[in-house]
Design a protein around this motif. Structure first.
Motif, PDB file in Angstrom:
ATOM      1  N   ALA A   1      -4.225  -9.361  16.380  1.00  0.00           N
ATOM      2  CA  ALA A   1      -4.984  -8.099  16.417  1.00  0.00           C
ATOM      3  C   ALA A   1      -4.889  -7.469  17.797  1.00  0.00           C
ATOM      4  CB  ALA A   1      -6.434  -8.356  16.028  1.00  0.00           C
ATOM      5  N   GLN A   2      -4.973  -8.274  18.842  1.00  0.00           N
ATOM      6  CA  GLN A   2      -4.875  -7.755  20.209  1.00  0.00           C
ATOM      7  C   GLN A   2      -3.491  -7.190  20.495  1.00  0.00           C
ATOM      8  OE1 GLN A   2      -6.191 -11.356  22.139  1.00  0.00           O
ATOM      9  NE2 GLN A   2      -8.312 -10.625  22.312  1.00  0.00           N
ATOM     10  N   ALA A   3      -2.447  -7.807  19.939  1.00  0.00           N
ATOM     11  CA  ALA A   3      -1.083  -7.307  20.120  1.00  0.00           C
ATOM     12  C   ALA A   3      -0.935  -5.923  19.476  1.00  0.00           C
ATOM     13  CB  ALA A   3      -0.066  -8.278  19.516  1.00  0.00           C
ATOM     14  N   VAL A   4      -1.558  -5.730  18.315  1.00  0.00           N
ATOM     15  CA  VAL A   4      -1.505  -4.438  17.633  1.00  0.00           C
ATOM     16  C   VAL A   4      -2.266  -3.388  18.443  1.00  0.00           C
ATOM     17  CG1 VAL A   4      -2.308  -3.177  15.593  1.00  0.00           C
ATOM     18  CG2 VAL A   4      -1.088  -5.346  15.335  1.00  0.00           C
ATOM     19  N   VAL A   5      -3.448  -3.736  18.929  1.00  0.00           N
ATOM     20  CA  VAL A   5      -4.233  -2.804  19.745  1.00  0.00           C
ATOM     21  C   VAL A   5      -3.446  -2.407  20.992  1.00  0.00           C
ATOM     22  CG1 VAL A   5      -6.277  -2.634  21.236  1.00  0.00           C
ATOM     23  CG2 VAL A   5      -6.510  -3.462  18.888  1.00  0.00           C
ATOM     24  N   ALA A   6      -2.809  -3.371  21.642  1.00  0.00           N
ATOM     25  CA  ALA A   6      -2.022  -3.074  22.841  1.00  0.00           C
ATOM     26  C   ALA A   6      -0.867  -2.130  22.510  1.00  0.00           C
ATOM     27  CB  ALA A   6      -1.499  -4.366  23.461  1.00  0.00           C
ATOM     28  N   TYR A   7      -0.204  -2.353  21.380  1.00  0.00           N
ATOM     29  CA  TYR A   7       0.916  -1.488  21.012  1.00  0.00           C
ATOM     30  C   TYR A   7       0.434  -0.080  20.690  1.00  0.00           C
ATOM     31  CZ  TYR A   7       5.407   0.030  19.255  1.00  0.00           C
ATOM     32  OH  TYR A   7       6.584   0.713  19.086  1.00  0.00           O
ATOM     33  N   LEU A   8      -0.637   0.041  19.921  1.00  0.00           N
ATOM     34  CA  LEU A   8      -1.176   1.368  19.605  1.00  0.00           C
ATOM     35  C   LEU A   8      -1.594   2.097  20.884  1.00  0.00           C
ATOM     36  CD1 LEU A   8      -3.283   0.568  16.402  1.00  0.00           C
ATOM     37  CD2 LEU A   8      -1.131   1.858  16.512  1.00  0.00           C
ATOM     38  N   SER A   9      -2.164   1.344  21.820  1.00  0.00           N
ATOM     39  CA  SER A   9      -2.557   1.919  23.098  1.00  0.00           C
ATOM     40  C   SER A   9      -1.326   2.427  23.856  1.00  0.00           C
ATOM     41  CB  SER A   9      -3.316   0.880  23.922  1.00  0.00           C
ATOM     42  OG  SER A   9      -3.713   1.409  25.148  1.00  0.00           O
TER      43      SER A   9
ATOM     44  N   GLN B   1       1.138   3.718  22.607  1.00  0.00           N
ATOM     45  CA  GLN B   1       1.583   4.916  21.904  1.00  0.00           C
ATOM     46  C   GLN B   1       0.651   6.106  22.161  1.00  0.00           C
ATOM     47  OE1 GLN B   1       4.589   5.022  19.921  1.00  0.00           O
ATOM     48  NE2 GLN B   1       4.738   3.200  21.204  1.00  0.00           N
ATOM     49  N   GLY B   2      -0.245   5.956  23.138  1.00  0.00           N
ATOM     50  CA  GLY B   2      -1.098   7.072  23.533  1.00  0.00           C
ATOM     51  C   GLY B   2      -2.472   7.099  22.898  1.00  0.00           C
ATOM     52  N   ILE B   3      -2.846   6.057  22.171  1.00  0.00           N
ATOM     53  CA  ILE B   3      -4.178   6.007  21.570  1.00  0.00           C
ATOM     54  C   ILE B   3      -5.136   5.390  22.586  1.00  0.00           C
ATOM     55  CG2 ILE B   3      -5.557   5.204  19.628  1.00  0.00           C
ATOM     56  CD1 ILE B   3      -3.186   7.069  18.888  1.00  0.00           C
ATOM     57  N   SER B   4      -6.258   6.059  22.829  1.00  0.00           N
ATOM     58  CA  SER B   4      -7.233   5.562  23.803  1.00  0.00           C
ATOM     59  C   SER B   4      -7.732   4.181  23.408  1.00  0.00           C
ATOM     60  CB  SER B   4      -8.420   6.522  23.895  1.00  0.00           C
ATOM     61  OG  SER B   4      -9.466   5.934  24.643  1.00  0.00           O
ATOM     62  N   ARG B   5      -7.738   3.265  24.363  1.00  0.00           N
ATOM     63  CA  ARG B   5      -8.200   1.899  24.119  1.00  0.00           C
ATOM     64  C   ARG B   5      -9.656   1.880  23.646  1.00  0.00           C
ATOM     65  NH1 ARG B   5      -4.942  -2.541  25.861  1.00  0.00           N
ATOM     66  NH2 ARG B   5      -5.865  -4.310  24.811  1.00  0.00           N
ATOM     67  N   SER B   6     -10.438   2.893  24.062  1.00  0.00           N
ATOM     68  CA  SER B   6     -11.852   2.937  23.681  1.00  0.00           C
ATOM     69  C   SER B   6     -12.044   3.211  22.190  1.00  0.00           C
ATOM     70  CB  SER B   6     -12.590   4.002  24.491  1.00  0.00           C
ATOM     71  OG  SER B   6     -12.094   5.293  24.172  1.00  0.00           O
ATOM     72  N   ARG B   7     -10.986   3.677  21.511  1.00  0.00           N
ATOM     73  CA  ARG B   7     -11.075   3.946  20.076  1.00  0.00           C
ATOM     74  C   ARG B   7     -10.541   2.813  19.225  1.00  0.00           C
ATOM     75  NH1 ARG B   7      -7.625   8.691  18.995  1.00  0.00           N
ATOM     76  NH2 ARG B   7      -8.454   8.445  16.906  1.00  0.00           N
ATOM     77  N   LEU B   8     -10.067   1.753  19.861  1.00  0.00           N
ATOM     78  CA  LEU B   8      -9.438   0.643  19.144  1.00  0.00           C
ATOM     79  C   LEU B   8     -10.189  -0.651  19.421  1.00  0.00           C
ATOM     80  CD1 LEU B   8      -5.777   1.501  20.155  1.00  0.00           C
ATOM     81  CD2 LEU B   8      -6.826   1.959  17.929  1.00  0.00           C
ATOM     82  N   GLU B   9     -10.427  -1.427  18.381  1.00  0.00           N
ATOM     83  CA  GLU B   9     -11.105  -2.709  18.554  1.00  0.00           C
ATOM     84  C   GLU B   9     -10.320  -3.811  17.848  1.00  0.00           C
ATOM     85  OE1 GLU B   9     -15.666  -2.408  18.151  1.00  0.00           O
ATOM     86  OE2 GLU B   9     -14.840  -0.907  16.773  1.00  0.00           O
ATOM     87  N   ALA B  10     -10.112  -4.902  18.559  1.00  0.00           N
ATOM     88  CA  ALA B  10      -9.634  -6.129  17.923  1.00  0.00           C
ATOM     89  C   ALA B  10     -10.856  -7.031  17.901  1.00  0.00           C
ATOM     90  CB  ALA B  10      -8.491  -6.751  18.717  1.00  0.00           C
ATOM     91  N   VAL B  11     -11.781  -6.731  17.013  1.00  0.00           N
ATOM     92  CA  VAL B  11     -13.116  -7.318  17.091  1.00  0.00           C
ATOM     93  C   VAL B  11     -13.259  -8.630  16.366  1.00  0.00           C
ATOM     94  CG1 VAL B  11     -14.304  -5.129  17.401  1.00  0.00           C
ATOM     95  CG2 VAL B  11     -13.897  -5.978  15.105  1.00  0.00           C
ATOM     96  N   ALA B  12     -12.381  -8.879  15.401  1.00  0.00           N
ATOM     97  CA  ALA B  12     -12.591 -10.081  14.596  1.00  0.00           C
ATOM     98  C   ALA B  12     -11.263 -10.611  14.109  1.00  0.00           C
ATOM     99  CB  ALA B  12     -13.484  -9.775  13.399  1.00  0.00           C
TER     100      ALA B  12
END
Length: 199
Positions: free
Chosen positions: A106-114, A116-127
């Motif tokens: 999940a963290q790898a996906v969040v890092a990749y989306l980030s 690509q210009g997506i704000s980290r504050s809008r993405l959670e690898a929460v569970a």
């Protein structure tokens, strides 16, 4: 009767069976949860919301990166929406190891989306659900179970496109004004101009 009948309101976007009933009910009553449910379904229909991984890996291959670029393009169109990424594993290995592996995915996906210009504050690898929610129940390695799922989780607080009371009043006033006949709007404008020039 499906799961939604027996679960609390708004549980359609919950991945686990135990949700936050009070929060879900509040969001349903205010209309926010149904919009999030609709967006979750639209997201899953428009782009691949799932990416898969090699055995015992959290590395994103070319196919996963292509899917995530599609996700990022979609996410950029909705700057007021937040997303969660859930990591899953297959049934091989211990619960503790698989939970950590699912979270790394999940963290790898969040890092990749980030990236690509997506704000980290809008993405959670929460569970991470580790191996507790397999798509295919087999003890052997199974690629379909080694996945992440990206879902809509809610809305960015204080985003300018989210209505607050004052903004809603402005919209309502403009809506009512748009229903007035054109000639009465012109009379109001002319009257205001005449009053201003008389001083």
């Amino acid at each position: 009767m499906g799961r939604a009948f027996y679960a609390e309101a708004g549980s359609e976007i919950e991945t686990s069976d135990f949700g936050n009933a009070t929060m879900n009910n509040t969001l349903v009553q205010t209309g926010q949860k149904s919009y999030a449910i609709d967006l979750t379904r639209r997201f899953a229909a428009d782009v691949p919301n799932t990416v898969n991984f090699a055995f015992d890996s959290s590395q994103l291959d070319g196919e996963a990166q292509a899917a995530l670029r599609q996700q990022a393009h979609w996410i950029r169109q909705f700057p007021e929406v937040r997303f969660r990424v859930y990591g899953h594993t297959d049934l091989v290995g211990s619960n503790a190891y698989n939970k950590a592996l699912g979270l790394r995915r999940a963290q790898a996906v969040v890092a990749y989306l980030s990236s690509q210009g997506i704000s980290r504050s809008r993405l959670e690898a929460v569970a991470s659900f580790g191996k507790t929610q397999p798509l295919v129940f087999v003890q052997a390695p199974e690629r379909r179970n080694r996945r992440t799922v990206t879902e809509v989780s809610g809305f960015v607080e204080k985003h300018p496109t989210i209505l607050n009371g004052k903004y809603a009043q402005v919209i309502w006033r403009e809506y009512v004004r748009s229903a007035e006949p054109v000639h009465s709007q012109a009379q109001v404008t002319e009257g205001a101009a005449a009053a201003g020039s008389g001083s």
